[in-house]
Every structure is written in C-alpha cells, then in structure tokens.
Design a protein around this motif. Sequence first.
Motif, PDB file in Angstrom:
ATOM      1  N   SER A  42     -28.278  18.919  30.951  1.00  9.37           N
ATOM      2  CA  SER A  42     -29.535  19.657  31.004  1.00  9.37           C
ATOM      3  C   SER A  42     -29.303  21.153  30.874  1.00  9.37           C
ATOM      4  N   SER A  43     -30.265  21.823  30.257  1.00  6.58           N
ATOM      5  CA  SER A  43     -30.187  23.285  30.119  1.00  6.58           C
ATOM      6  C   SER A  43     -30.732  23.997  31.355  1.00  6.58           C
ATOM      7  N   VAL A  44     -31.299  23.230  32.281  1.00  8.26           N
ATOM      8  CA  VAL A  44     -31.839  23.840  33.504  1.00  8.26           C
ATOM      9  C   VAL A  44     -30.700  24.383  34.358  1.00  8.26           C
ATOM     10  N   ASN A  45     -30.937  25.543  34.959  1.00  6.61           N
ATOM     11  CA  ASN A  45     -29.908  26.141  35.808  1.00  6.61           C
ATOM     12  C   ASN A  45     -29.639  25.273  37.021  1.00  6.61           C
ATOM     13  N   HIS A  46     -28.371  25.060  37.329  1.00  4.88           N
ATOM     14  CA  HIS A  46     -27.992  24.261  38.486  1.00  4.88           C
ATOM     15  C   HIS A  46     -27.342  25.165  39.531  1.00  4.88           C
ATOM     16  N   PHE A  47     -27.365  24.708  40.773  1.00  4.96           N
ATOM     17  CA  PHE A  47     -26.834  25.513  41.868  1.00  4.96           C
ATOM     18  C   PHE A  47     -25.326  25.632  41.799  1.00  4.96           C
ATOM     19  N   VAL A  48     -24.638  24.591  41.323  1.00  6.63           N
ATOM     20  CA  VAL A  48     -23.179  24.540  41.290  1.00  6.63           C
ATOM     21  C   VAL A  48     -22.738  24.077  39.903  1.00  6.63           C
ATOM     22  N   PRO A  49     -21.727  24.714  39.297  1.00  6.13           N
ATOM     23  CA  PRO A  49     -21.250  24.284  37.980  1.00  6.13           C
ATOM     24  C   PRO A  49     -20.674  22.872  38.028  1.00  6.13           C
ATOM     25  N   PRO A  50     -20.729  22.142  36.907  1.00  5.02           N
ATOM     26  CA  PRO A  50     -20.221  20.764  36.878  1.00  5.02           C
ATOM     27  C   PRO A  50     -18.756  20.634  37.275  1.00  5.02           C
ATOM     28  N   ALA A  51     -17.921  21.609  36.916  1.00  2.24           N
ATOM     29  CA  ALA A  51     -16.507  21.530  37.284  1.00  2.24           C
ATOM     30  C   ALA A  51     -16.321  21.578  38.793  1.00  2.24           C
ATOM     31  N   ASP A  52     -17.145  22.373  39.467  1.00  3.84           N
ATOM     32  CA  ASP A  52     -17.074  22.437  40.929  1.00  3.84           C
ATOM     33  C   ASP A  52     -17.548  21.132  41.555  1.00  3.84           C
ATOM     34  N   ILE A  53     -18.578  20.522  40.947  1.00  6.33           N
ATOM     35  CA  ILE A  53     -19.065  19.235  41.448  1.00  6.33           C
ATOM     36  C   ILE A  53     -17.956  18.192  41.384  1.00  6.33           C
ATOM     37  N   ALA A  54     -17.230  18.173  40.249  1.00  8.23           N
ATOM     38  CA  ALA A  54     -16.119  17.224  40.114  1.00  8.23           C
ATOM     39  C   ALA A  54     -15.054  17.462  41.174  1.00  8.23           C
ATOM     40  N   LEU A  55     -14.737  18.728  41.436  1.00  7.72           N
ATOM     41  CA  LEU A  55     -13.727  19.054  42.445  1.00  7.72           C
ATOM     42  C   LEU A  55     -14.178  18.602  43.829  1.00  7.72           C
ATOM     43  N   TYR A  56     -15.432  18.881  44.193  1.00  9.80           N
ATOM     44  CA  TYR A  56     -15.945  18.465  45.497  1.00  9.80           C
ATOM     45  C   TYR A  56     -15.950  16.944  45.620  1.00  9.80           C
ATOM     46  N   ALA A  57     -16.371  16.270  44.550  1.00 15.05           N
ATOM     47  CA  ALA A  57     -16.463  14.809  44.585  1.00 15.05           C
ATOM     48  C   ALA A  57     -15.099  14.174  44.804  1.00 15.05           C
ATOM     49  N   VAL A  58     -14.085  14.690  44.124  1.00 14.44           N
ATOM     50  CA  VAL A  58     -12.745  14.091  44.223  1.00 14.44           C
ATOM     51  C   VAL A  58     -12.143  14.323  45.606  1.00 14.44           C
ATOM     52  N   LEU A  59     -12.196  15.548  46.106  1.00 12.69           N
ATOM     53  CA  LEU A  59     -11.561  15.842  47.394  1.00 12.69           C
ATOM     54  C   LEU A  59     -12.278  15.147  48.549  1.00 12.69           C
ATOM     55  N   THR A  60     -13.605  15.182  48.553  1.00 13.26           N
ATOM     56  CA  THR A  60     -14.321  14.495  49.636  1.00 13.26           C
ATOM     57  C   THR A  60     -14.185  12.982  49.496  1.00 13.26           C
ATOM     58  N   GLY A  61     -14.125  12.481  48.259  1.00 14.60           N
ATOM     59  CA  GLY A  61     -13.937  11.048  48.057  1.00 14.60           C
ATOM     60  C   GLY A  61     -12.570  10.575  48.521  1.00 14.60           C
ATOM     61  N   LEU A  62     -11.522  11.312  48.179  1.00 17.39           N
ATOM     62  CA  LEU A  62     -10.185  10.945  48.633  1.00 17.39           C
ATOM     63  C   LEU A  62     -10.077  10.989  50.156  1.00 17.39           C
ATOM     64  N   ALA A  63     -10.836  11.876  50.779  1.00 13.58           N
ATOM     65  CA  ALA A  63     -10.766  12.031  52.233  1.00 13.58           C
ATOM     66  C   ALA A  63     -11.546  10.965  52.991  1.00 13.58           C
ATOM     67  N   THR A  64     -12.527  10.323  52.331  1.00 11.76           N
ATOM     68  CA  THR A  64     -13.412   9.421  53.076  1.00 11.76           C
ATOM     69  C   THR A  64     -13.555   8.029  52.466  1.00 11.76           C
ATOM     70  N   PHE A  65     -13.338   7.861  51.168  1.00 12.07           N
ATOM     71  CA  PHE A  65     -13.554   6.559  50.537  1.00 12.07           C
ATOM     72  C   PHE A  65     -12.343   5.653  50.709  1.00 12.07           C
ATOM     73  N   ASP A  66     -12.611   4.352  50.817  1.00  9.78           N
ATOM     74  CA  ASP A  66     -11.507   3.399  50.743  1.00  9.78           C
ATOM     75  C   ASP A  66     -11.173   3.150  49.270  1.00  9.78           C
ATOM     76  N   ARG A  67     -10.205   2.271  49.039  1.00  9.43           N
ATOM     77  CA  ARG A  67      -9.702   2.082  47.680  1.00  9.43           C
ATOM     78  C   ARG A  67     -10.782   1.516  46.751  1.00  9.43           C
ATOM     79  N   THR A  68     -11.597   0.619  47.249  1.00 13.66           N
ATOM     80  CA  THR A  68     -12.652   0.024  46.434  1.00 13.66           C
ATOM     81  C   THR A  68     -13.704   1.060  46.053  1.00 13.66           C
ATOM     82  N   GLU A  69     -14.139   1.853  47.025  1.00 13.21           N
ATOM     83  CA  GLU A  69     -15.127   2.896  46.740  1.00 13.21           C
ATOM     84  C   GLU A  69     -14.562   3.947  45.803  1.00 13.21           C
ATOM     85  N   LEU A  70     -13.281   4.238  45.933  1.00 10.72           N
ATOM     86  CA  LEU A  70     -12.652   5.217  45.055  1.00 10.72           C
ATOM     87  C   LEU A  70     -12.748   4.766  43.599  1.00 10.72           C
TER      88      LEU A  70
END
Length: 496
Positions: free
Chosen positions: A299-327
């Motif tokens: 989307s061309s709409v302005n977002h609060f956080v860039p997509p690269a930052d979203i990916a970084l947050y998703a990976v680190l929080t996922g590794l910290a809290t998800f089990d292997r199946t959720e990962l």
Amino acid sequence: MEVDTPELVQQESPRASSGSGEDEFDLEAFAAQYEGKSSIASIKAVRLNYVAQHSQALAGAALTLALAAITSSTLDVPLYENTFQMYRQHINAIQSGEIKSPAAIAWYESVKGNEVTADRSWIEATRREAQRGLEKREVELKGYITNLIKESIRMGHRDIARFLHRTGDLAGAIRSYTKSREFCTTSQHVLEMSIGVIEVALEMNNYAFVRNHVVKAESALESINAPPAAGKAKAKVPVTNLPGMVAPALDPAEVAKERERQTMQERLTVASGVAHLGASNYAAAARAFTGIGKETLSSSVNHFVPPADIALYAVLTGLATFDRTELRTRILENADLRPMLDLEPYLRDVLRAFYASKFKEGLDALSKYRVRQQLDIHLSPHLNNLLHLIRNRALLAYFSPFKNVAVKRMASSFGWSEEELVQAVIPLIRNGDMKARIDSRGGVLVAKKKDVRTEAFRHALEEGERIEKRTVAAQFRMRLIKEGLLVKSPKQSDNF
C-alpha cells in the motif's frame, strides 16, 4: 534444583559473541525506510538522532542526514538546534581525542573543512512561519467556535494538532487531537482522531496512549464497515450462475473500500504490536506482527513502522515466545510476511537455523547484526530481554529429547565454554523450567524423569489415607447420633 558442587553461583547468561557490527549497518538504507512512510518527516530525524546517540562510528553521518531532513520537511526548530548541538559536540569530541573510533575519525577526515554550519536564516524564517501559522489557525478556530459550526471546530482542532506536530510540540498536538474528540460526529471522525494520536504517541514512546487509541480506532473502523440496518438495507437480487456463464465481476468500489479497510486494520495491528512490545508483552506483540497481511508492504498509505522493522520485530518476538510449530506456521510459512523478511535477508537465515536446531549458527547471526537491533528506537530497550528468552528457549529445545547430555557436547553446540553453559542452565533449573540436575563430577546434565510406577503407588497411599480419615469421621458421627450426643442447631424462624 540439584547441583553436585556448591561452588557454582548464578551469573548472567552468556551472550553471543559480538563484533563491531557498524560495517554491516547501511545507514543510508536505514534512513531511506522513512522516506514517504510518515506524514511527519521529523520521525526520520528522531530515528537518526537515536542512531547518533548509540553509535559513535555512525553519529557523524547520521546527524548530517538528520539536519538535512529537518530543514527540508519540518518546522521543528528545537529539534534542529538539539541535533546541531549534538553534531558540534561529536566533532569536538573527535578533535579532542575523546572519541577514538576509526570509523568516526575517518568520517571527520572526509568532511574536514566542509562541516555543516548552523543555518540561522532557516531558524529565523521557520520560527516566524511557525508563529504565523499557529496564530492563523487559532484565529480560524475562534471563528468556528463563535459560529458554533461543529464540524469546522473539529477540523480546526485537527489542523492545529497537525501543525503543532510538525513544529515539534508533541504534547500540544495530543491536547488538540483530544479536544477534537468532543466534536466528532461520525465513526470516520473518531478514526481520524485516533490515528493522529497514535502517530504522535509513537513518536513520544507513550505506549499506553497507543494501546488506548488503537482500541478506539478499531471500534470506529468496525462501525464504519458495519452492514446497514435491516430496514435501510437495499435488497440484492441473488445472482444465479448457470453452466457456461461467466461469474460477474466484483464492484470496483466495493473492492477499493475493502482494500482501504484492510490497510487501515493492518496499520492498527502494527501499532498494537509496537505498543505490546513497549509494554514487554512479547507474546502478544509476536501474534500482532505475524498477523498482518500484504497491504502493509504494497500500500502507498503511510505506515507507522517500515516493513523491514516489522520483520525484525516479528522474528525476535517470535523466537522468544513461539514453539517450533508456531515458528513454522506463523513465520516461516507465512506468505504475507515473506516479502518483509526479504528486506532483511539474514532474518530468514536466523529462523531456519533455530528451526533446524542449529543454535550456534542462529545465535552467531543474531550477534553479527546486533548493531542493527540496538539502533532501533522501539526494540533496543527490550533487546537484552528478548535475546535472553531466545537463548533460554534454545537451551530447553536442545535438552528436551535427552535423558542426559554431556555438558561439553551441549556447550559446543552453542559455541560457549562449559562454564558459560552451566551458568546459563542453573537459572532454568532453579526456576523449574528445566527438569534436570547437573552432575559436575561426570560433566553431565541429567534429566529428572518421573517414575510412573512410584508416582502411582504414592498416589494410591495418599488416597487410602484420605479414605481412612473420612471413614473414621463418619463412624464417630454415627456413634454420637446413636448415643444422642449430637447437638443440632435450632431452626431459624421465618419471622425477621
């Protein structure tokens, strides 16, 4: 906890080996993420200032870019003056020898004689423009209030809030947005007001405000897209597709409306994820960041956080809290998240390493790009906690299939010394997360497995004792009744 030698004491968990990291950080690419991603250009300058405060090697270049961003797109004189002061202090520290970073010295040598100077003409002109602009909007608002035009009053408060945000008065912007709430007459107005507050609150790192207004915005968005009342709804003629007929095309207006709704919902989901991250609720943050769709990237709409930052947050929080199946299901096989992971290719390698139980490779990759993580304004305060949770989850995942494992072998799998591994495992055993004991004489970590046969006998004996006590009590009561020694409580009268 069972440890054979009392000399062992609890220490901090070992950290992954860290390198310089600045060579892996592309400052220009980092700054380019915020081009067009926000209606307020000061966000880019704030991020660059944060980089300068936490990295001597990158400070000079970051402050130069920040000064250019402020003068080109904002009216924020205090931010410019603060940034320029940091710039001069950085140069003075290099000249005095206080900063010895080779990268910082190399940057200074490249700009020596061409340092940025304070743009006094821009400062004076911007101050005058900010004062005139605010006075003009306040006069317009007074006229709207005098004429009791409710919609105009709302727009007047909204315009003042946006202008104050542009000039750097974040607290004033929040106040003006809040005042406009009284004059909101539709759900669209409430949504617009909440989005403005969220944007300002994220810049202030006020995550409580973000959470509150995300809830309000989601409620307003739901009301906007709610189906009309039964009495007002237009009757739709059911469409029957006979064999050989081509299905009718969807209404372009409905498609555009649904896409707009989806884009707005994803913006709110991202804001909610950042708020959960700021509140250290990593599990909720992981679910939010991995639950967004493709509109965040396309989307061309302005977002609060860039997509690269979203990916970084998703990976680190996922590794910290998800089990292997959720990962696997929520990140690795998430088609919507995959394009964002491509913006930070090393994150995919980290995920695959942890999913394949190659923990040394995963930890080394995280360590290699640690500077990138430390220089994120929302992630940095939680980075140590997240890495600690990731290491603990990796230790538990490694040990879970074994009855016993050699400390030396386990330490080599993580790239640590035996002593570092023992010190990392002790808190897990002490907290009950790892059911094991350390045989320091044999250098073995031994799992504490429950003996099912023993547990069954123990449970049977305990249940027998309870039955015996209840039987004795019942016999004693029967004897009391037989002898007439049981005193019954008097019946209460119905008259009060």
